[in-house]
Design a protein around this motif. Structure first.
Motif: not given
Length: 625
Positions: A223-224, A344, A30, A346, A220
């Motif tokens: 954690s993103t 998410d 990300g 990312r 996911p």
């Protein structure tokens, strides 16, 4: 009528592990926190193009060699016993898509059928078969995907049958779904299959897709959020949605007693002074004629449009303002759906995990803890480290569960009460209306980090009083007495003491006074942090309602908490799929429609990413980039 022996799914056709090592999506990274904040006004589709490896992971030429994307079979599903069926679903290679132009001619549902292999659903949907006797049934995956297609298109059963029989479009659908064009299910077959398939089976189908997406690294499992370590668990945003019943309300007082024996019925409408029904007519023999028998679990609620509790202060708003606020509310008859959305950062989207589906009069927060516990049983390997929600979830039991059981960040909006911002109240309890701790003299403490191992946060004063003359929460100045109001001429004999109403000298070192601040022992010393306070489950006076793990209103809090909007997008998607008002009667069928909506959301996320990446690459090549 022809029949085919449909075998049990093999290990090649399903995902059997927690992770697919050959997944093309493992390298998605990300944006940085700075870029995440700077690009907030850019549409999500454009932001995704800035993500490293997005184009190389999702463009059609890159993803095609990895197809199909396979699903998981939940652990508690019995095995499928091979049997003769009138249809046989098998994933077919997408040889008809060779370029971006071919992709443009395929709609999203057709693309889903080319991306995913739904063989893992056979033992799930096949649970409705009670025996091997009788005429050959249709392959449950064929029927299930046809129902999903009807939900995507918003078709009635007659429309679905007509489309499958179409010589233009039907042949393509039959081929992908595994039907024989000369032997298609009738409308009643789809209707009976929907009704006979347990609600839990549709939820297992949704979980099968979610587990497959997790195995590929699409949904996911950690954690993103930029800057979080990889071992940190996922962020969950809670969302509840009102779902209108298929039946139209005929009595807002409908309840279970309306469907009991007539001799035992007591009309709730009459008890409230309304006309109601005596249930003494032939039409009321089985149930009250004003009750909706096809949606007996549906209930009426009035949603005010705010999750904050009503104020008890009669001076808080004028009558005109109250009338204006009430205009934001709405009447609702039906059910309530709750989802746990995996965020998410990312890909700037969310992945819904279906939760409780109950009558509309059940409070949102009463479904939260049972929903989390059920989620942990369905996804035992999913670690949750952050919970984001509006103030409707800000009750002590939920905050305690998130802190003690999930050990997650409580990114839940504050639930305010009267006098939260009263200066005397703030100074007495030691924190302000936002839950920010105060030093004894009324200066707000600075947030100094959250300890994930201990589950508490540090707050320090950093000697704020040395560069700020007045406290953040000053004591109200007392009204001057009659003697103090008299003009006096300063003399050299004026005493440097404060006097009470009885002219008795009183100590000057009151908390917040200049003398008390100068005498504070934390103003001097080796450490520049000064006064320190730890906040864990609760604040100094054992208050849990305003206790949070990050500083409310800070840049980090705002950046994290604003992701609640992703969860609210689920309402728009459910409306788009035609399940905001249930397409079918009864709570079980309404729940099934809701689960199908979440299945479509997750599958369409992948289809949308493939389309965006492929079109972006095609446009850049055309432009000579």
């Amino acid at each position: 009528m022809s029949s085919i022996l449909v075998p049990a799914p093999t290990n090649i056709e399903v995902v059997t592990g927690i992770l697919v090592p050959t997944s093309p999506f493992r390298h998605l990274v990300g944006l940085s926190r700075q870029d995440l904040a700077a690009t907030r006004d850019i549409p999500a589709a454009d932001r995704r193009l800035l993500v490293e490896h997005f184009l190389t992971s999702f463009r059609w030429e890159a993803i095609k060699p990895h197809l199909p994307l396979r699903l998981c079979i939940p652990a508690d599903v019995p095995l499928w016993r091979p049997r003769q069926c009138r249809s046989y679903y098998r994933w077919l290679a997408p040889d008809d898509i060779q370029s971006s132009q071919d992709l443009q001619g395929v709609d999203d549902f057709d693309l889903i059928l080319r991306l995913f292999d739904f063989t893992a659903w056979r033992p799930i949907l096949g649970q409705r078969f009670r025996s091997q006797f009788g005429p050959p049934p249709f392959d449950p995956v064929s029927i299930g995907l046809a129902i999903l297609l009807a939900r995507w298109k918003g078709w009635e059963w007659s429309d679905l049958r007509t489309e499958l029989c179409s010589r233009e479009r039907g042949l393509g659908y039959c081929r992908r779904l595994g039907f024989d064009p000369e032997d298609l299910p009738s409308e009643s077959t789809f209707r009976i299959a929907l009704g006979d398939t347990e609600e839990a089976c549709f939820l297992q189908c949704a979980d099968s897709l979610a587990q497959g997406l997790m195995a590929y690294g699409l949904m996911p499992t950690h954690s993103t959020f930029p800057g979080d370590p990889p071992e940190r668990g996922v962020s969950i945003a809670l969302d509840s949605q009102l779902v209108a019943a298929r039946s139209h309300m005929r009595c807002r007082y409908q309840r279970a007693a309306c469907f009991g024996p007539s001799a035992e019925r007591q009309c709730a409408a009459r008890a409230d002074g309304k006309e109601g029904c005596a249930c003494d007519t032939d039409a009321c023999a089985d149930h009250c004629r004003f009750a909706t028998a096809r949606d007996p679990e549906a209930t009426y609620v009035y949603y005010s449009g705010s999750n904050q509790p009503r104020t008890n202060n009669p001076h808080a708003a004028s009558a005109d303002t109250s009338a204006k606020e009430s205009s934001h509310g709405k009447h609702h008859f039906g059910y309530k759906s709750k989802a746990f959305n995996v965020l998410d950062d990312r890909l700037f989207t969310y992945w819904p995990l279906s939760g409780p589906f109950v009558s509309a009069n059940r409070n949102d927060h009463l479904q939260t803890i049972p929903g989390f516990q059920n989620l942990q049983r369905r996804f035992p390997h999913l670690k949750i480290d952050e919970v984001i929600a509006d103030s409707g979830e800000g009750f002590d039991d939920i905050l305690r569960f998130v802190h003690d059981d999930l050990k997650a960040l409580r990114m839940i909006d504050l639930r305010h009460q009267d006098n939260d911002d009263d200066p005397l109240t703030c100074l007495k309890r030691g924190y302000d209306a936002q839950g920010t701790p105060l030093c004894p003299h009324g200066y707000r403490l600075a947030f100094n980090g959250h300890d994930y191992a201990r589950g508490d946060s540090k707050w320090v004063c950093r000697r704020r009083c040395q560069h700020q003359s007045e406290p953040d929460i000053p004591l109200p100045k007392p009204k001057p007495s009659s003697k103090e109001a008299m003009p006096t001429t300063p003399t050299e004999t004026t005493e440097a003491v404060e006097r009470t109403d009885d002219d008795e000298p009183s100590p000057s070192l009151k908390p917040g006074s200049a003398e008390a601040v100068r005498a504070c022992p934390y103003r001097t010393g080796e450490s520049s942090l000064g006064y320190l306070m730890r906040v864990g489950l609760s604040l100094p006076d054992d208050n849990i309602r305003l206790a949070r793990d990050l500083k409310v209103g800070s840049r980090t809090w705002t950046l994290r908490q604003n992701r609640q909007s992703y969860a609210e997008s689920r309402n728009a998607n459910q409306t788009r799929f035609g399940v905001k008002r249930s397409p079918w009667y009864g709570q079980p069928n309404s729940a099934k429609a809701n689960y199908l909506g979440d299945i479509l959301t997750n599958a369409l996320n992948v289809a949308r990413f493939v389309r965006e990446a492929t079109m972006a690459v095609a446009c850049s090549v055309t432009a000579g980039a």
